[in-house]
Scaffold this motif. Structure first.
Motif, PDB file in Angstrom:
ATOM      1  N   HIS A   1      43.606  78.062 -30.248  1.00  0.00           N
ATOM      2  CA  HIS A   1      43.374  78.563 -31.607  1.00  0.00           C
ATOM      3  C   HIS A   1      41.899  78.834 -31.865  1.00  0.00           C
ATOM      4  O   HIS A   1      41.564  79.543 -32.830  1.00  0.00           O
TER       5      HIS A   1
ATOM      6  N   ARG B   1      43.728  88.571 -29.352  1.00  0.00           N
ATOM      7  CA  ARG B   1      44.612  88.072 -30.395  1.00  0.00           C
ATOM      8  C   ARG B   1      44.992  86.619 -30.065  1.00  0.00           C
ATOM      9  O   ARG B   1      44.781  86.134 -28.959  1.00  0.00           O
ATOM     10  N   HIS B   2      45.603  85.973 -31.046  1.00  0.00           N
ATOM     11  CA  HIS B   2      46.324  84.758 -30.708  1.00  0.00           C
ATOM     12  C   HIS B   2      47.652  85.188 -30.109  1.00  0.00           C
ATOM     13  O   HIS B   2      48.237  86.200 -30.515  1.00  0.00           O
TER      14      HIS B   2
ATOM     15  N   CYS C   1      54.786  80.148 -25.017  1.00  0.00           N
ATOM     16  CA  CYS C   1      54.168  81.444 -24.691  1.00  0.00           C
ATOM     17  C   CYS C   1      54.873  82.077 -23.492  1.00  0.00           C
ATOM     18  O   CYS C   1      55.196  83.279 -23.509  1.00  0.00           O
TER      19      CYS C   1
END
Length: 536
Positions: A301, A316-317, A344
């Protein structure tokens, strides 16, 4: 005689020992007795005689030939006889009496020609007494470690080579396993290896690249039998070295009437806390290998919002990256193995048809979470897995020693288990799609540094995003990756101290060379000649 040099730019068929023995039997059945051995020894003598220093050519410095009990030793006896006939001084040291009909014939012929043959001496003579040493101790059939007198002799040869005496190995350096490239004891470190009939995989993978030196192939007039063996019923043993011919036709060409969308969007997923550099390296490689757009999805993060070195990258995250718009996804660099990491990877696996490259911690997650591994096996889209030996061991439920004991078999098992193209990294990287295998011959020790695997993952992903088939994308990326390391070392960067980032422009330059060559070959320009006047 069909003697050729094994070059990284030319694909070379590789043969397992059992297949070569079958070719040898087929050829021997069609030829007069001892013909193949006569040709093999003559090939060694012919090559050596043109490369001996002046002292040797003048008869003042002998060639030492080491003869084992089998047909490898028989080849050495014939080579000694042929050199002797040319007026060159030779010494033959015999490691045991000849044990085959061909070897006994060659031994008798050498003695009849006046070649001095003696048992291996207890004390090595003057270290620099020999112009060359020829290793004819053991051939491709050896599967056990060298011991006793043989081991002591090999260690003496290694010492003599360290003092400047070059070594030519017949068929394979003694002590090296022909099928696997494994060494389990003393081994000859050859400057040149002359493989008879065909080259074995062990010359090009595992320890083989360190001990085989330059590899030459003398087919000995058996090309017809080799072709028959290659075109016979499939038996799962089709192996070649990788070369541009294996992927060049599928390499994405550049045209004027195109835009960034023409070359695909690549997403790189990874970068847990403390590991954000890995996906950045991967993504930068994707840019340098031609992807039209490259996105990075971080698990961390507190990841950076932009890359100052390559602001072209879109960061991006991971949760905020729309993977459904991507033409390819590379997942794993710096991913970690947390619950967020597994989530993920799960998002990437949900893309059932999108080409996917799985590397690093994503592989470790597959090894520990059977449900994720099962989803890989059930995918419809192309999948490439890029394990190093430890990751491969985890995937196989094994250990590194077992993986490295037969890299070809290990890659094939993983390819068939996952229904994927496997890139088993290491010296002589093995690429296997479940039906055939390639061994890559580019690269050097400069690649043994952090981040180079991330660069490779990005390159594969970029080529997939541009529409290359999975296996060809893997072959091309591995080959370009190795050539980039060679370019860097040739320019004075490394191998010690070479960094993964330095590979990127070198890889781009290598790719550009091939694309430009392909474009020149396909372009036809006609010049219109005019005169200063006009015709009525």
């Amino acid at each position: 005689m069909g003697s050729t040099s094994a070059c990284a730019r030319n694909a070379l068929d590789l043969w397992l020992p059992g297949t070569l023995r079958g070719v040898e039997r087929a050829a021997a059945a069609k030829l007069p007795a001892h013909t193949l051995m006569a040709r093999a020894g003559a090939a060694v003598a012919e090559w050596l005689s043109g490369r001996l220093p002046a002292l040797a050519s003048a008869g003042h410095q002998p060639v030492l030939l080491l003869a084992g009990p089998g047909n490898n030793g028989g080849d050495a006896y014939v080579a000694a006889r042929e050199l002797h006939r040319r007026g060159l001084r030779v010494d033959v040291w015999q490691l045991g009496s000849p044990s085959t009909d061909d070897a006994r014939w060659a031994h008798a012929e050498a003695l009849a020609a006046g070649v001095p043959v003696a048992p291996v001496p207890a004390i090595w003579p003057q270290r620099l007494a020999y112009a060359w040493i020829v290793d004819g101790l053991f051939g491709i059939g050896l599967t056990r470690p060298l011991e006793g007198t043989a081991a002591a002799l090999v260690e003496r040869v290694v010492d003599a080579q360290a003092q400047g005496t070059p070594v030519l190995a017949i068929d394979i350096p003694s002590g090296l396993a022909a099928a696997t490239g494994v060494v389990n004891g003393p081994v000859i470190r050859a400057d040149v290896t002359m493989a008879m009939l065909g080259a074995s995989p062990g010359l090009f993978t595992a320890t083989g690249r360190d001990v085989a030196g330059e590899v030459l192939v003398a087919t000995l007039g058996t090309d017809e039998m080799l072709a028959a063996a290659r075109s016979g019923p499939p038996d799962g043993t089709v192996i070649t070295t990788s070369a541009p011919a294996a992927f060049l036709a599928q390499l994405p060409q550049r045209h004027h009437a195109t835009h960034k969308g023409s070359y695909g969007s690549l997403a790189v997923l990874g970068g847990h806390e403390g590991m954000v550099g890995a996906p950045l390296l991967c993504a930068r490689a994707g840019l340098m290998t031609g992807a039209g757009r490259v996105y990075v999805g971080f698990v961390a993060h507190d990841a950076p919002a932009w890359d100052p070195q390559h602001p072209e990258l879109m960061l991006r995250h991971a949760e905020n990256l729309d993977l459904t718009t991507m033409q390819a996804v590379s997942v794993g660099p710096g991913l970690g193995t947390s619950a967020a990491s597994a989530a993920c990877l799960s998002r990437a696996l949900a893309l059932d048809d999108t080409p996917l490259v799985i590397d690093a911690d994503a592989l470790n997650l597959l090894a520990t979470e059977p449900a994720l591994a099962e989803r890989v096996r059930r995918r419809n889209g192309p999948t490439v897995l890029t394990p190093h030996p430890l990751e491969a061991a985890r995937l196989a439920g094994s250990d590194v020693t077992r993986i490295q004991s037969d890299r070809l078999a290990s890659a094939r098992a993983l390819a068939q288990h996952f229904g994927a193209t496997i890139v088993l990294k290491g010296s002589g990287t093995v690429i296997d799609d479940g039906t055939r295998a390639w061994i890559n011959t580019t690269g050097n020790a400069g690649l043994a540094t952090a981040g180079t695997g991330d660069v490779l993952t990005g390159a594969i992903g970029a080529l997939l995003a541009q529409g290359m088939p999975a296996t060809q994308a893997a072959l091309a990326a591995v080959w370009l990756h190795g050539r980039a390391a060679e370019r860097c070392v040739d320019a004075g960067a490394g191998p010690a101290g070479l960094t993964a980032s330095e590979l990127l422009p070198a890889m781009r330059a290598e790719l550009a060379d091939w694309l430009n060559e392909a474009a020149r070959a396909g372009r036809c320009v006609h010049a219109l000649r005019t005169t200063s006047g006009s015709s009525p």
